[in-house]
Design a protein around this motif. Sequence first.
Motif, PDB file in Angstrom:
ATOM      1  N   GLU A 101       0.823  -1.201   0.000  1.00 45.05           N
ATOM      2  CA  GLU A 101       0.000   0.000   0.000  1.00 45.05           C
ATOM      3  C   GLU A 101       0.862   1.258   0.000  1.00 45.05           C
ATOM      4  O   GLU A 101       0.518   2.251  -0.648  1.00 45.05           O
ATOM      5  CB  GLU A 101      -0.932  -0.002   1.215  1.00 45.05           C
ATOM      6  CG  GLU A 101      -2.009  -1.063   1.156  1.00 45.05           C
ATOM      7  CD  GLU A 101      -2.816  -1.154   2.432  1.00 45.05           C
ATOM      8  OE1 GLU A 101      -3.968  -1.619   2.371  1.00 45.05           O
ATOM      9  OE2 GLU A 101      -2.298  -0.765   3.505  1.00 45.05           O
ATOM     10  N   LEU A 104       2.020   2.186  -3.376  1.00 49.77           N
ATOM     11  CA  LEU A 104       0.979   2.756  -4.227  1.00 49.77           C
ATOM     12  C   LEU A 104       0.585   4.155  -3.771  1.00 49.77           C
ATOM     13  O   LEU A 104       0.413   5.054  -4.597  1.00 49.77           O
ATOM     14  CB  LEU A 104      -0.258   1.851  -4.219  1.00 49.77           C
ATOM     15  CG  LEU A 104      -1.466   2.349  -5.022  1.00 49.77           C
ATOM     16  CD1 LEU A 104      -1.119   2.418  -6.504  1.00 49.77           C
ATOM     17  CD2 LEU A 104      -2.671   1.466  -4.785  1.00 49.77           C
ATOM     18  N   ILE A 174      -7.821   4.943 -10.509  1.00 52.10           N
ATOM     19  CA  ILE A 174      -6.844   3.956 -10.042  1.00 52.10           C
ATOM     20  C   ILE A 174      -7.201   3.449  -8.645  1.00 52.10           C
ATOM     21  O   ILE A 174      -7.157   2.247  -8.364  1.00 52.10           O
ATOM     22  CB  ILE A 174      -5.433   4.560 -10.060  1.00 52.10           C
ATOM     23  CG1 ILE A 174      -4.988   4.796 -11.506  1.00 52.10           C
ATOM     24  CG2 ILE A 174      -4.433   3.647  -9.350  1.00 52.10           C
ATOM     25  CD1 ILE A 174      -3.667   5.539 -11.620  1.00 52.10           C
ATOM     26  N   ARG A 178      -8.023  -0.399  -7.696  1.00 54.55           N
ATOM     27  CA  ARG A 178      -7.119  -1.119  -6.798  1.00 54.55           C
ATOM     28  C   ARG A 178      -7.807  -1.565  -5.517  1.00 54.55           C
ATOM     29  O   ARG A 178      -7.433  -2.572  -4.921  1.00 54.55           O
ATOM     30  CB  ARG A 178      -5.910  -0.233  -6.452  1.00 54.55           C
ATOM     31  CG  ARG A 178      -4.926  -0.067  -7.572  1.00 54.55           C
ATOM     32  CD  ARG A 178      -4.166  -1.372  -7.877  1.00 54.55           C
ATOM     33  NE  ARG A 178      -3.227  -1.696  -6.813  1.00 54.55           N
ATOM     34  CZ  ARG A 178      -3.293  -2.751  -6.041  1.00 54.55           C
ATOM     35  NH1 ARG A 178      -4.257  -3.641  -6.204  1.00 54.55           N
ATOM     36  NH2 ARG A 178      -2.389  -2.967  -5.111  1.00 54.55           N
ATOM     37  N   THR A 179      -8.813  -0.811  -5.062  1.00 58.93           N
ATOM     38  CA  THR A 179      -9.530  -1.200  -3.856  1.00 58.93           C
ATOM     39  C   THR A 179     -10.662  -2.180  -4.136  1.00 58.93           C
ATOM     40  O   THR A 179     -11.344  -2.624  -3.210  1.00 58.93           O
ATOM     41  CB  THR A 179     -10.111   0.039  -3.150  1.00 58.93           C
ATOM     42  OG1 THR A 179     -10.925   0.787  -4.079  1.00 58.93           O
ATOM     43  CG2 THR A 179      -8.989   0.932  -2.625  1.00 58.93           C
ATOM     44  N   ALA A 231      -4.854   2.404 -14.622  1.00 58.21           N
ATOM     45  CA  ALA A 231      -5.349   1.419 -13.646  1.00 58.21           C
ATOM     46  C   ALA A 231      -5.033   0.004 -14.099  1.00 58.21           C
ATOM     47  O   ALA A 231      -4.673  -0.852 -13.290  1.00 58.21           O
ATOM     48  CB  ALA A 231      -6.852   1.601 -13.448  1.00 58.21           C
ATOM     49  N   VAL A 234      -1.282  -0.474 -13.419  1.00 54.60           N
ATOM     50  CA  VAL A 234      -1.005  -0.621 -11.988  1.00 54.60           C
ATOM     51  C   VAL A 234      -1.478  -1.976 -11.490  1.00 54.60           C
ATOM     52  O   VAL A 234      -0.820  -2.623 -10.666  1.00 54.60           O
ATOM     53  CB  VAL A 234      -1.674   0.522 -11.198  1.00 54.60           C
ATOM     54  CG1 VAL A 234      -1.576   0.266  -9.699  1.00 54.60           C
ATOM     55  CG2 VAL A 234      -1.022   1.856 -11.536  1.00 54.60           C
ATOM     56  N   SER A 235      -2.618  -2.441 -11.987  1.00 56.19           N
ATOM     57  CA  SER A 235      -3.137  -3.738 -11.560  1.00 56.19           C
ATOM     58  C   SER A 235      -2.202  -4.866 -11.976  1.00 56.19           C
ATOM     59  O   SER A 235      -1.974  -5.815 -11.219  1.00 56.19           O
ATOM     60  CB  SER A 235      -4.526  -3.960 -12.168  1.00 56.19           C
ATOM     61  OG  SER A 235      -5.429  -2.991 -11.715  1.00 56.19           O
ATOM     62  N   ALA A 238       0.793  -4.733  -9.666  1.00 54.59           N
ATOM     63  CA  ALA A 238       0.462  -5.202  -8.317  1.00 54.59           C
ATOM     64  C   ALA A 238       0.259  -6.704  -8.285  1.00 54.59           C
ATOM     65  O   ALA A 238       0.399  -7.336  -7.240  1.00 54.59           O
ATOM     66  CB  ALA A 238      -0.798  -4.494  -7.814  1.00 54.59           C
TER      67      ALA A 238
END
Length: 261
Positions: A101, A104, A174, A178-179, A231, A234-235, A238
């Motif tokens: 976290e 990010l 994003i 991500r959440t 997004a 980033v996904s 991650a």
Amino acid sequence: MSSQDTFISHLIELRQRLVRSIVAVLAVVLCLLPWSRDIYALLAQPLLAALPKGGQMIATDVIGPFLVPLKVTLLVGFVGALPYVLYEAWAFVAPGLYAHEKRLVLPLVVASFVLFLLGMSFAYFLVFPMVFRFMASIAPEGVAWMTDIDKYFGFVLTTFIAFGVTFEVPVVVIVLVRTGVVSIDKLKEARPYVIVGAFVVGAVFTPPDVISQVMLALPLWLLYEAGIVMARFVSRQAGDAPADETHGGTDLEKADTGPKQ
């Protein structure tokens, strides 16, 4: 340490960081006060450049010539101290975050500040000149087009906030992805509604002219598309991190983490 003691210690730390943030803003404002009139002149330049020859701004309030430059200086001082304010906010929440976290959140905080400045710059350098030239061109013959400096500041502040928040759309997208609040596929399906909503937002938060409405709606839509692309990236990044990677252990252990001294 009991949960009550932990809560109180967090409140004390929050108060300390808020006080330091306020002091930082005031310090920047005090440094800028000698140039408050010059700062307001710079802010008013887009309108002054569009006024007819011999046109000028007016002050209908007795203390307006003093208060308005002071308000502008406060605004500039807050923006100037915003990196430090964001640092204090980051330092407060960082101990309770997982390691992935933290990786990010910090880039998102920095990106939020940069995007907000880009939104304000877009309004100042592109939107204001076009809007003011348009307004000057449609003024009826024999009408002296002038504005009160306080009303002009209110217009500028509203526009800055509207465009600054609009440029935060990629960060919001994003975070939502991500959440797990929404998926990328759902965001794509919502594209037609976003386009319509962008023009509605442009109509609500800009002056009643087509130019400024379109210049807010189009960036809002394009930034939404950019947020979807980022997004997805980033996904994927991650996805390489272990799901149980933590910095503070379990949720209970994170809750017992005291403030950093």
